[in-house]
Design an enzyme around this catalytic site. Structure first.
Site, PDB file in Angstrom:
ATOM      1  N   GLY A  31      -1.890  -3.753  -6.469  1.00 52.77           N
ATOM      2  CA  GLY A  31      -2.033  -4.681  -7.582  1.00 52.77           C
ATOM      3  C   GLY A  31      -1.855  -3.985  -8.926  1.00 52.77           C
ATOM      4  O   GLY A  31      -1.260  -2.914  -9.003  1.00 52.77           O
ATOM      5  N   HIS A  37       6.790  -2.252  -9.573  1.00 58.46           N
ATOM      6  CA  HIS A  37       6.487  -3.028  -8.374  1.00 58.46           C
ATOM      7  C   HIS A  37       7.514  -4.154  -8.191  1.00 58.46           C
ATOM      8  O   HIS A  37       7.960  -4.430  -7.079  1.00 58.46           O
ATOM      9  CB  HIS A  37       5.096  -3.666  -8.479  1.00 58.46           C
ATOM     10  N   GLN A  61      -8.274   5.578   0.526  1.00 56.00           N
ATOM     11  CA  GLN A  61      -7.353   6.549  -0.062  1.00 56.00           C
ATOM     12  C   GLN A  61      -7.844   7.088  -1.400  1.00 56.00           C
ATOM     13  O   GLN A  61      -7.145   7.860  -2.048  1.00 56.00           O
ATOM     14  CB  GLN A  61      -5.950   5.976  -0.169  1.00 56.00           C
ATOM     15  N   ASP A 150       6.151   7.743  -5.702  1.00 51.89           N
ATOM     16  CA  ASP A 150       5.178   8.417  -4.843  1.00 51.89           C
ATOM     17  C   ASP A 150       5.972   9.090  -3.713  1.00 51.89           C
ATOM     18  O   ASP A 150       5.949   8.638  -2.566  1.00 51.89           O
ATOM     19  CB  ASP A 150       4.169   7.400  -4.311  1.00 51.89           C
ATOM     20  N   GLN A 153       4.232  10.324  -0.520  1.00 55.60           N
ATOM     21  CA  GLN A 153       3.809   9.149   0.253  1.00 55.60           C
ATOM     22  C   GLN A 153       4.995   8.551   1.010  1.00 55.60           C
ATOM     23  O   GLN A 153       4.872   8.194   2.193  1.00 55.60           O
ATOM     24  CB  GLN A 153       3.219   8.120  -0.713  1.00 55.60           C
ATOM     25  N   ARG A 187      -1.888   3.273 -13.642  1.00 56.91           N
ATOM     26  CA  ARG A 187      -2.862   4.139 -14.323  1.00 56.91           C
ATOM     27  C   ARG A 187      -2.533   4.351 -15.803  1.00 56.91           C
ATOM     28  O   ARG A 187      -3.398   4.779 -16.567  1.00 56.91           O
ATOM     29  CB  ARG A 187      -2.938   5.496 -13.617  1.00 56.91           C
TER      30      ARG A 187
HETATM   31  P1  AMP Z   1       0.708   1.221  -5.972  1.00 60.60           P
HETATM   32  O1  AMP Z   1       0.328  -0.163  -6.360  1.00 60.60           O
HETATM   33  O2  AMP Z   1       0.541   2.238  -7.053  1.00 60.60           O
HETATM   34  O3  AMP Z   1       0.114   1.639  -4.643  1.00 60.60           O
HETATM   35  O4  AMP Z   1       2.271   1.186  -5.731  1.00 60.60           O
HETATM   36  C1  AMP Z   1       2.839   0.260  -4.826  1.00 60.60           C
HETATM   37  C2  AMP Z   1       4.277   0.617  -4.614  1.00 60.60           C
HETATM   38  O5  AMP Z   1       4.968   0.585  -5.850  1.00 60.60           O
HETATM   39  C3  AMP Z   1       4.449   2.038  -4.059  1.00 60.60           C
HETATM   40  O6  AMP Z   1       5.460   2.034  -3.079  1.00 60.60           O
HETATM   41  C4  AMP Z   1       4.850   2.819  -5.280  1.00 60.60           C
HETATM   42  O7  AMP Z   1       5.615   3.963  -4.983  1.00 60.60           O
HETATM   43  C5  AMP Z   1       5.671   1.794  -6.035  1.00 60.60           C
HETATM   44  N1  AMP Z   1       5.763   2.136  -7.450  1.00 60.60           N
HETATM   45  C6  AMP Z   1       4.738   2.468  -8.282  1.00 60.60           C
HETATM   46  N2  AMP Z   1       5.210   2.794  -9.504  1.00 60.60           N
HETATM   47  C7  AMP Z   1       6.568   2.664  -9.439  1.00 60.60           C
HETATM   48  C8  AMP Z   1       7.626   2.878 -10.375  1.00 60.60           C
HETATM   49  N3  AMP Z   1       7.394   3.282 -11.623  1.00 60.60           N
HETATM   50  N4  AMP Z   1       8.893   2.649  -9.959  1.00 60.60           N
HETATM   51  C9  AMP Z   1       9.150   2.252  -8.685  1.00 60.60           C
HETATM   52  N5  AMP Z   1       8.190   2.040  -7.760  1.00 60.60           N
HETATM   53  C10 AMP Z   1       6.918   2.246  -8.128  1.00 60.60           C
END
Ligand code: AMP
Length: 280
Positions: A31, A37, A61, A150, A153, A187
């Protein structure tokens, strides 16, 4: 867009799609959505008939309780963004639906999980691997979309799908950045205005290191300079800023195979990560 919070309801919807031959993609998130995203959602829409987004701030996590408590939660706003982006189903389960009483199983990807972020966030990638495995099995998705932001990941997710024979094709999507180069992240909203202004120094220093290495500067020297630049810009600590093999994440002295520079650094109490390819 329909929102479901229980696994049974999720499975029912997916079964109805699969019964008529439709392919299903999943985009797992925690979220606090931003355009990064939404770029995954766009890729998922282009790659499957139906798209599931998940929002779950996965307690397993987070290695620090205060980080979990402070993680932004904006589900109503997120749901609006997902509906507009064309998501068919939002799966936003409560913690008890994912980890019922007595939950005792953990997925751990040896090797890939151990260095970089894994070395600084004990248990983090076991939490990620466990929840991603569950999301794959709960959704039964044919395809899944993750961000290269990530990078470690992404490699772990690819490996667990392969090792556990989960029939899901994992696609990595490029990192979306702000105009000044800062990688978009949920963040970033926690940065003060002064820290937000300093934050792009991480990507700038990493990009300069890549350029220097391409010009023939020894990687050790280029990386040491980048660490110094990040600290000079106002970051309080560089956890790591290293050259690694792109897939196996093995430490490299020279970019003699597909490689990336990966970094994590602290700025004003916020941990920022980034990575860039050395050979593209
Ligand atoms: P998170 O909500 O931070 O767990 O991220 C969810 C998904 O969005 C993960 O696969 C992240 O790698 C991807 N994500 C987060 N930030 C970015 C970004 N700046 N560009 C592309 N994908 C992202």
């Amino acid at each position: 867009m329909r929102t479901v919070r229980e696994v049974k309801a999720l499975r029912g919807v997916v079964a109805s799609w699969k019964a008529v031959g439709q392919t299903v993609a999943v985009v797992p998130t925690m979220g606090a959505l931003h355009p990064g995203h939404l770029s995954l959602i766009a890729a998922a829409r282009a790659g499957a008939d139906r798209v599931i987004a998940t929002i779950f701030v996965n307690p397993r996590q987070f290695n620090k309780p205060e980080d979990l408590a402070r993680y932004p939660r904006t589900e109503d706003r997120d749901a609006g963004m997902l509906a507009t982006a064309g998501v068919d189903l939002l799966f936003a389960p409560p913690a008890e639906a994912v980890y019922p009483e007595g939950f005792a199983t953990s997925v751990s990807v040896a090797g890939l999980s151990e260095g970089l972020c894994g070395a600084h966030r004990p248990g983090h990638f076991d939490g990620v691997a466990t929840v991603v495995t569950k999301l794959f099995l709960m959704t039964g998705a044919d395809r899944a979309f993750f961000g290269e932001k990530d990078w470690q990941q992404l490699q772990i997710v690819r490996r667990l799908a392969r090792d556990l024979n989960i029939p899901v094709a994992v696609t990595g999507c490029p990192t979306l950045r702000e105009a000044d180069g800062l990688a978009m992240s949920s963040r970033n909203t926690r940065l003060s205005p002064a820290d937000r202004a300093a934050a792009p120094a991480l990507f700038r220093a990493m990009s300069a290191a890549v350029a220097a290495i391409r010009r023939g500067t020894p990687p050790d020297e280029a990386l040491a300079r980048a660490r110094l630049e990040v600290l000079r810009a106002g970051f309080s600590e560089v956890e790591y800023l290293e050259l690694r093999g792109a897939e196996g994440l093995e430490p490299l002295d020279a970019p003699d195979r597909p490689a990336r520079i990966l970094a994590a650094a602290w700025l004003g109490g916020v941990r920022l990560i980034d990575n860039i390819a050395i050979d593209s």
